[in-house]
Scaffold this motif. Structure first.
Motif, PDB file in Angstrom:
ATOM      1  N   VAL A  72     -17.814  46.861  58.788  1.00 34.71           N
ATOM      2  CA  VAL A  72     -17.487  45.833  57.811  1.00 34.71           C
ATOM      3  C   VAL A  72     -18.571  45.813  56.742  1.00 34.71           C
ATOM      4  CG1 VAL A  72     -17.029  43.388  57.421  1.00 34.71           C
ATOM      5  CG2 VAL A  72     -16.353  44.444  59.583  1.00 34.71           C
ATOM      6  N   THR A  73     -18.176  45.926  55.492  1.00 35.50           N
ATOM      7  CA  THR A  73     -19.100  45.820  54.368  1.00 35.50           C
ATOM      8  C   THR A  73     -19.053  44.382  53.864  1.00 35.50           C
ATOM      9  OG1 THR A  73     -18.726  48.125  53.746  1.00 35.50           O
ATOM     10  CG2 THR A  73     -19.698  46.679  52.086  1.00 35.50           C
ATOM     11  N   ILE A  74     -20.185  43.698  53.949  1.00 34.24           N
ATOM     12  CA  ILE A  74     -20.214  42.259  53.677  1.00 34.24           C
ATOM     13  C   ILE A  74     -20.989  41.964  52.399  1.00 34.24           C
ATOM     14  CG2 ILE A  74     -20.922  40.002  54.566  1.00 34.24           C
ATOM     15  CD1 ILE A  74     -20.779  41.250  57.388  1.00 34.24           C
ATOM     16  N   ALA A  75     -20.380  41.157  51.545  1.00 33.12           N
ATOM     17  CA  ALA A  75     -21.074  40.621  50.372  1.00 33.12           C
ATOM     18  C   ALA A  75     -21.105  39.105  50.529  1.00 33.12           C
ATOM     19  CB  ALA A  75     -20.345  40.999  49.088  1.00 33.12           C
ATOM     20  N   GLN A  76     -22.280  38.518  50.287  1.00 32.46           N
ATOM     21  CA  GLN A  76     -22.440  37.086  50.494  1.00 32.46           C
ATOM     22  C   GLN A  76     -22.835  36.398  49.200  1.00 32.46           C
ATOM     23  OE1 GLN A  76     -25.039  36.163  53.749  1.00 32.46           O
ATOM     24  NE2 GLN A  76     -24.729  33.957  53.598  1.00 32.46           N
ATOM     25  N   VAL A  77     -22.123  35.336  48.870  1.00 29.35           N
ATOM     26  CA  VAL A  77     -22.415  34.527  47.694  1.00 29.35           C
ATOM     27  C   VAL A  77     -22.830  33.143  48.178  1.00 29.35           C
ATOM     28  CG1 VAL A  77     -21.489  33.474  45.600  1.00 29.35           C
ATOM     29  CG2 VAL A  77     -20.774  35.783  46.256  1.00 29.35           C
ATOM     30  N   VAL A  78     -24.068  32.753  47.863  1.00 31.40           N
ATOM     31  CA  VAL A  78     -24.575  31.458  48.304  1.00 31.40           C
ATOM     32  C   VAL A  78     -24.625  30.485  47.140  1.00 31.40           C
ATOM     33  CG1 VAL A  78     -26.512  30.235  49.357  1.00 31.40           C
ATOM     34  CG2 VAL A  78     -25.885  32.524  50.162  1.00 31.40           C
ATOM     35  N   THR A  79     -25.067  30.949  45.975  1.00 28.98           N
ATOM     36  CA  THR A  79     -25.117  30.091  44.796  1.00 28.98           C
ATOM     37  C   THR A  79     -23.731  30.047  44.184  1.00 28.98           C
ATOM     38  OG1 THR A  79     -27.401  30.769  44.394  1.00 28.98           O
ATOM     39  CG2 THR A  79     -26.236  29.691  42.584  1.00 28.98           C
ATOM     40  N   SER A  80     -22.995  28.968  44.450  1.00 28.18           N
ATOM     41  CA  SER A  80     -21.585  28.954  44.076  1.00 28.18           C
ATOM     42  C   SER A  80     -21.263  28.042  42.892  1.00 28.18           C
ATOM     43  CB  SER A  80     -20.724  28.530  45.279  1.00 28.18           C
ATOM     44  OG  SER A  80     -21.149  27.286  45.775  1.00 28.18           O
ATOM     45  N   GLN A  81     -22.246  27.457  42.232  1.00 27.28           N
ATOM     46  CA  GLN A  81     -21.979  26.660  41.029  1.00 27.28           C
ATOM     47  C   GLN A  81     -21.856  27.613  39.844  1.00 27.28           C
ATOM     48  OE1 GLN A  81     -25.191  23.776  41.105  1.00 27.28           O
ATOM     49  NE2 GLN A  81     -23.813  22.211  41.873  1.00 27.28           N
ATOM     50  N   LEU A  82     -20.800  28.407  39.882  1.00 33.01           N
ATOM     51  CA  LEU A  82     -20.640  29.491  38.925  1.00 33.01           C
ATOM     52  C   LEU A  82     -19.261  29.427  38.284  1.00 33.01           C
ATOM     53  CD1 LEU A  82     -22.012  32.332  41.228  1.00 33.01           C
ATOM     54  CD2 LEU A  82     -23.228  31.355  39.281  1.00 33.01           C
ATOM     55  N   GLU A  83     -19.230  29.666  36.989  1.00 38.04           N
ATOM     56  CA  GLU A  83     -17.949  29.818  36.313  1.00 38.04           C
ATOM     57  C   GLU A  83     -17.328  31.154  36.714  1.00 38.04           C
ATOM     58  OE1 GLU A  83     -16.370  27.541  34.728  1.00 38.04           O
ATOM     59  OE2 GLU A  83     -18.025  26.093  34.869  1.00 38.04           O
ATOM     60  N   ALA A  84     -16.061  31.329  36.354  1.00 38.63           N
ATOM     61  CA  ALA A  84     -15.292  32.467  36.855  1.00 38.63           C
ATOM     62  C   ALA A  84     -15.964  33.817  36.581  1.00 38.63           C
ATOM     63  CB  ALA A  84     -13.885  32.437  36.259  1.00 38.63           C
ATOM     64  N   GLU A  85     -16.362  34.067  35.340  1.00 40.09           N
ATOM     65  CA  GLU A  85     -16.939  35.383  35.015  1.00 40.09           C
ATOM     66  C   GLU A  85     -18.315  35.552  35.654  1.00 40.09           C
ATOM     67  OE1 GLU A  85     -16.758  36.746  31.051  1.00 40.09           O
ATOM     68  OE2 GLU A  85     -14.671  36.161  30.744  1.00 40.09           O
ATOM     69  N   ASP A  86     -19.079  34.459  35.737  1.00 37.70           N
ATOM     70  CA  ASP A  86     -20.384  34.539  36.412  1.00 37.70           C
ATOM     71  C   ASP A  86     -20.194  34.864  37.885  1.00 37.70           C
ATOM     72  OD1 ASP A  86     -21.757  33.904  34.072  1.00 37.70           O
ATOM     73  OD2 ASP A  86     -21.622  31.752  34.443  1.00 37.70           O
ATOM     74  N   LEU A  87     -19.184  34.264  38.504  1.00 35.89           N
ATOM     75  CA  LEU A  87     -18.904  34.542  39.912  1.00 35.89           C
ATOM     76  C   LEU A  87     -18.548  36.008  40.102  1.00 35.89           C
ATOM     77  CD1 LEU A  87     -18.394  33.584  42.832  1.00 35.89           C
ATOM     78  CD2 LEU A  87     -16.036  33.082  42.141  1.00 35.89           C
ATOM     79  N   LEU A  88     -17.759  36.546  39.183  1.00 34.79           N
ATOM     80  CA  LEU A  88     -17.378  37.955  39.279  1.00 34.79           C
ATOM     81  C   LEU A  88     -18.615  38.846  39.182  1.00 34.79           C
ATOM     82  CD1 LEU A  88     -15.032  39.909  39.512  1.00 34.79           C
ATOM     83  CD2 LEU A  88     -14.835  39.879  37.017  1.00 34.79           C
ATOM     84  N   GLN A  89     -19.571  38.490  38.326  1.00 40.22           N
ATOM     85  CA  GLN A  89     -20.808  39.258  38.218  1.00 40.22           C
ATOM     86  C   GLN A  89     -21.602  39.208  39.515  1.00 40.22           C
ATOM     87  OE1 GLN A  89     -22.612  37.439  34.700  1.00 40.22           O
ATOM     88  NE2 GLN A  89     -22.180  39.292  33.527  1.00 40.22           N
ATOM     89  N   VAL A  90     -21.661  38.026  40.134  1.00 43.59           N
ATOM     90  CA  VAL A  90     -22.402  37.878  41.388  1.00 43.59           C
ATOM     91  C   VAL A  90     -21.744  38.700  42.495  1.00 43.59           C
ATOM     92  CG1 VAL A  90     -23.047  36.240  43.196  1.00 43.59           C
ATOM     93  CG2 VAL A  90     -23.348  35.622  40.797  1.00 43.59           C
ATOM     94  N   VAL A  91     -20.415  38.704  42.538  1.00 45.54           N
ATOM     95  CA  VAL A  91     -19.704  39.500  43.549  1.00 45.54           C
ATOM     96  C   VAL A  91     -19.980  40.983  43.334  1.00 45.54           C
ATOM     97  CG1 VAL A  91     -17.426  40.185  44.402  1.00 45.54           C
ATOM     98  CG2 VAL A  91     -17.907  37.772  43.912  1.00 45.54           C
ATOM     99  N   ALA A  92     -19.914  41.433  42.071  1.00 43.17           N
ATOM    100  CA  ALA A  92     -20.196  42.843  41.774  1.00 43.17           C
ATOM    101  C   ALA A  92     -21.617  43.211  42.195  1.00 43.17           C
ATOM    102  CB  ALA A  92     -19.992  43.103  40.279  1.00 43.17           C
ATOM    103  N   ALA A  93     -22.574  42.342  41.875  1.00 41.04           N
ATOM    104  CA  ALA A  93     -23.965  42.605  42.247  1.00 41.04           C
ATOM    105  C   ALA A  93     -24.130  42.649  43.761  1.00 41.04           C
ATOM    106  CB  ALA A  93     -24.874  41.532  41.649  1.00 41.04           C
ATOM    107  N   ALA A  94     -23.427  41.764  44.481  1.00 45.43           N
ATOM    108  CA  ALA A  94     -23.540  41.725  45.943  1.00 45.43           C
ATOM    109  C   ALA A  94     -23.049  43.015  46.587  1.00 45.43           C
ATOM    110  CB  ALA A  94     -22.753  40.532  46.483  1.00 45.43           C
ATOM    111  N   TYR A  95     -22.090  43.678  45.940  1.00 43.44           N
ATOM    112  CA  TYR A  95     -21.607  44.963  46.448  1.00 43.44           C
ATOM    113  C   TYR A  95     -22.354  46.152  45.836  1.00 43.44           C
ATOM    114  CZ  TYR A  95     -17.653  43.024  49.030  1.00 43.44           C
ATOM    115  OH  TYR A  95     -16.868  42.356  49.951  1.00 43.44           O
ATOM    116  N   GLY A  96     -23.403  45.877  45.075  1.00 41.95           N
ATOM    117  CA  GLY A  96     -24.212  46.946  44.499  1.00 41.95           C
ATOM    118  C   GLY A  96     -23.591  47.619  43.309  1.00 41.95           C
ATOM    119  N   LEU A  97     -22.685  46.932  42.633  1.00 38.79           N
ATOM    120  CA  LEU A  97     -22.004  47.506  41.469  1.00 38.79           C
ATOM    121  C   LEU A  97     -22.657  47.014  40.185  1.00 38.79           C
ATOM    122  CD1 LEU A  97     -18.321  46.956  42.672  1.00 38.79           C
ATOM    123  CD2 LEU A  97     -19.701  49.041  42.865  1.00 38.79           C
ATOM    124  N   PRO A  98     -22.560  47.781  39.092  1.00 39.05           N
ATOM    125  CA  PRO A  98     -23.147  47.347  37.816  1.00 39.05           C
ATOM    126  C   PRO A  98     -22.463  46.092  37.297  1.00 39.05           C
ATOM    127  CG  PRO A  98     -21.800  49.313  37.508  1.00 39.05           C
ATOM    128  CD  PRO A  98     -21.934  49.116  38.982  1.00 39.05           C
TER     129      PRO A  98
END
Length: 350
Positions: A72-98
């Motif tokens: 299982v490849t796990i990405a974790q988001v803890v800081t969740s006071q994020l607007e939609a595009e910011d959240l997408l950036q955090v998810v991408a970063a959590a999976y090691g993507l640019p």
């Protein structure tokens, strides 16, 4: 400070979540079963909610420890006071993507390609979002859109959402029907009962090598339960103070009087905090959904549904205020402990 005095290998009642101390109460065991069931299903959303301090993050950390040996490849988001595009950036970063200087379209394409690669390699992708009650509506919808990535009817991304009970209000809100349809399991964590509170305390003590030093009167556990209402974080705070007091007073047995002494100190500190926040001012208007009901209103029957929704929102706001007050109380308690520790160390210097 008191660990050496009682022969313990570490602090048993740290406030920071630690999977080593996970205690499987009836409620936590059931929530854990839902999480593991969700992992095996490999699709949809699993939602775990609970009051402040009931152990959601500890539960999550225990799950992650169990999944170490899984594909299982796990990405974790803890800081969740994020607007939609910011959240997408955090998810991408959590999976090691640019994610820097990358458009939303490119991030979505990169994420889909990454998830497809995971699937083809036999690995499942799991996204864990903690403190989900802080997510704006558009961000929650963004998470739902990510679940649209599929291959031959198989979802490429599964999401676990953990949050306080206000998140249940969000999930029931208008506009979240599609998300609710993709929730395969949901569970609300409950506080411990009185017997579980005692077992929880003993479990944490045994984890750091407790050999019945200090010993406890049975009624002392009743005092702890009465003050904590079975909420693990409050139990930890109370017991940490209890062991510190026993150490400072050179005691190896904790009786009811000792527990009630801590109870009295905490009540005094709570009164000081309420005074500082102005909560003891009779002029302060407290949130009370019942105060919004108008007996005799001719439109009462037709507006009952709207009233219920308003009550839920007001309850959520009250819970947020209560959570803030609890956090401030915990910080004051930690400061007091630090001052006591400093005072004790100063006394011990030659």
């Amino acid at each position: 400070m008191y660990e050496k005095y009682f022969g313990l290998s570490g602090k048993p009642f740290r406030l920071a979540p630690d999977p080593r101390f996970f205690y499987a109460s009836r409620s936590h065991k059931r929530a854990m079963a839902y999480l593991l069931y969700g992992v095996k299903q490999g699709e949809g959303f699993i939602v775990i909610t609970g009051d402040v301090g009931t152990g959601k993050t500890t539960l999550l950390n225990n799950l992650l420890r169990v999944l170490v040996k899984e594909d299982v490849t796990i990405a974790q988001v803890v800081t969740s006071q994020l607007e939609a595009e910011d959240l997408l950036q955090v998810v991408a970063a959590a999976y090691g993507l640019p994610f820097e200087n990358v458009s939303k379209g490119v991030m979505l394409r990169n994420l889909e390609e990454y998830l497809r690669a995971c699937y083809q390699e036999g690995r499942r992708a799991l996204l864990v979002v903690d403190e989900a009650q802080n997510l704006p509506g558009r961000s929650v919808e963004e998470l739902r859109m990510l679940s649209n990535f599929q291959i031959d009817g198989h979802m490429l991304l599964q999401s676990f959402l953990l949050g306080q009970k206000e998140f249940r209000v969000t999930m029931r809100s208008r506009g979240f029907e599609q998300l609710r349809q993709r929730v395969i399991a949901a569970y609300h964590l409950k506080p411990l009962d009185e017997i579980e509170t005692r077992h929880y305390i003993e479990h944490r003590l045994h984890t750091v090598g407790w050999k019945n030093d200090p010993s406890f009167d049975a009624d002392a556990f009743t005092v702890i339960y009465r003050n904590s209402r079975g909420i693990p974080r409050i139990i930890n705070s109370f017991c940490d103070r209890l062991l510190l007091l026993a150490h400072l007073e050179d005691r190896h047995h904790i009786d009811v009087a000792t527990a009630e002494g801590v109870e009295s100190d905490l009540a005094e500190e709570e009164g000081d905090l309420d005074e500082a926040l102005g909560l003891d001012d009779p002029g302060v208007v407290r949130l009370n959904p019942a105060a919004n009901l108008r007996p005799g209103s001719s439109s009462r029957e037709s507006s009952s549904r709207d009233q219920g929704q308003s009550d839920e929102r007001l309850t959520a706001v009250e819970d947020s205020v209560s959570g803030l007050a609890n956090s401030l109380r915990e910080e004051m308690s930690m400061l007091r402990r630090a001052l006591l520790e400093r005072h004790d160390s100063t006394k011990r210097k030659p």
